[in-house]
Design a protein around this motif. Sequence first.
Motif, PDB file in Angstrom:
ATOM      1  N   ALA A 200       1.152  -0.894  -0.195  1.00  0.00           N
ATOM      2  CA  ALA A 200       0.179   0.041   0.292  1.00  0.00           C
ATOM      3  C   ALA A 200       0.906   1.042   0.413  1.00  0.00           C
ATOM      4  O   ALA A 200       0.246   1.906  -0.837  1.00  0.00           O
ATOM      5  N   TYR A 201       1.985   0.944   0.573  1.00  0.00           N
ATOM      6  CA  TYR A 201       3.108   2.529   0.055  1.00  0.00           C
ATOM      7  C   TYR A 201       3.822   2.990  -0.885  1.00  0.00           C
ATOM      8  O   TYR A 201       3.597   4.309  -1.464  1.00  0.00           O
ATOM      9  N   ALA A 202       4.086   1.652  -1.445  1.00  0.00           N
ATOM     10  CA  ALA A 202       4.245   1.576  -2.873  1.00  0.00           C
ATOM     11  C   ALA A 202       3.048   1.963  -3.814  1.00  0.00           C
ATOM     12  O   ALA A 202       3.660   2.839  -4.480  1.00  0.00           O
TER      13      ALA A 202
ATOM     14  N   ARG B 189      -4.051   7.472   3.464  1.00  0.00           N
ATOM     15  CA  ARG B 189      -4.876   7.450   4.305  1.00  0.00           C
ATOM     16  C   ARG B 189      -6.143   6.405   4.142  1.00  0.00           C
ATOM     17  O   ARG B 189      -6.008   5.002   4.878  1.00  0.00           O
ATOM     18  N   GLU B 190      -6.767   6.274   2.812  1.00  0.00           N
ATOM     19  CA  GLU B 190      -7.233   5.116   2.443  1.00  0.00           C
ATOM     20  C   GLU B 190      -6.164   3.887   1.738  1.00  0.00           C
ATOM     21  O   GLU B 190      -6.726   2.723   2.284  1.00  0.00           O
ATOM     22  N   LEU B 191      -4.989   4.108   1.604  1.00  0.00           N
ATOM     23  CA  LEU B 191      -4.709   2.847   1.159  1.00  0.00           C
ATOM     24  C   LEU B 191      -3.657   2.703   2.306  1.00  0.00           C
ATOM     25  O   LEU B 191      -3.682   1.387   2.970  1.00  0.00           O
ATOM     26  N   ILE B 192      -3.364   3.292   3.350  1.00  0.00           N
ATOM     27  CA  ILE B 192      -2.301   3.025   4.319  1.00  0.00           C
ATOM     28  C   ILE B 192      -3.108   2.131   5.573  1.00  0.00           C
ATOM     29  O   ILE B 192      -2.400   2.048   6.718  1.00  0.00           O
ATOM     30  N   GLY B 193      -3.660   3.429   6.122  1.00  0.00           N
ATOM     31  CA  GLY B 193      -4.576   3.730   6.848  1.00  0.00           C
ATOM     32  C   GLY B 193      -5.527   2.303   7.636  1.00  0.00           C
ATOM     33  O   GLY B 193      -5.158   2.208   9.394  1.00  0.00           O
ATOM     34  N   PRO B 194      -5.869   1.242   6.939  1.00  0.00           N
ATOM     35  CA  PRO B 194      -6.122   0.175   7.607  1.00  0.00           C
ATOM     36  C   PRO B 194      -5.322  -0.915   7.911  1.00  0.00           C
ATOM     37  O   PRO B 194      -5.403  -1.723   8.790  1.00  0.00           O
ATOM     38  N   TYR B 195      -3.704  -0.418   7.606  1.00  0.00           N
ATOM     39  CA  TYR B 195      -2.735  -1.369   8.296  1.00  0.00           C
ATOM     40  C   TYR B 195      -2.741  -0.800   9.605  1.00  0.00           C
ATOM     41  O   TYR B 195      -1.545  -1.910  10.215  1.00  0.00           O
TER      42      TYR B 195
END
Length: 97
Positions: free
Chosen positions: A21-23, A76-82
């Motif tokens: 997700a970070y990438a 935040r949509e990408l990395i927030g769930p983790y």
Amino acid sequence: MVLEVALIDVVPGQEDAFAAAYAEGHPVLAGTPGCRSVRMTRGVESPSRFVLLVEWDSVQAHEENFRASDRFVRWRELIGPYFASPPRVEHFVDVPA
């Protein structure tokens, strides 16, 4: 220049998904006006802990150009769930030698 340091604890077992997700989100953050560089590191002793290092032109560039924009929402949509807990974020300036 200021350095944003974000200490991010990821849900154990989700580290690879977080890294992916970070990438995906890296260009969203790195393309922000006032962003000079972005780097993510991962703990050796604590593999669920990551440290995000972002160089900004100023604190205002971080807050106004990124945090107050749709870029932040996407990030935040990408990395927030983790996230295992909310990241701890602070800004730093260099100390002259």
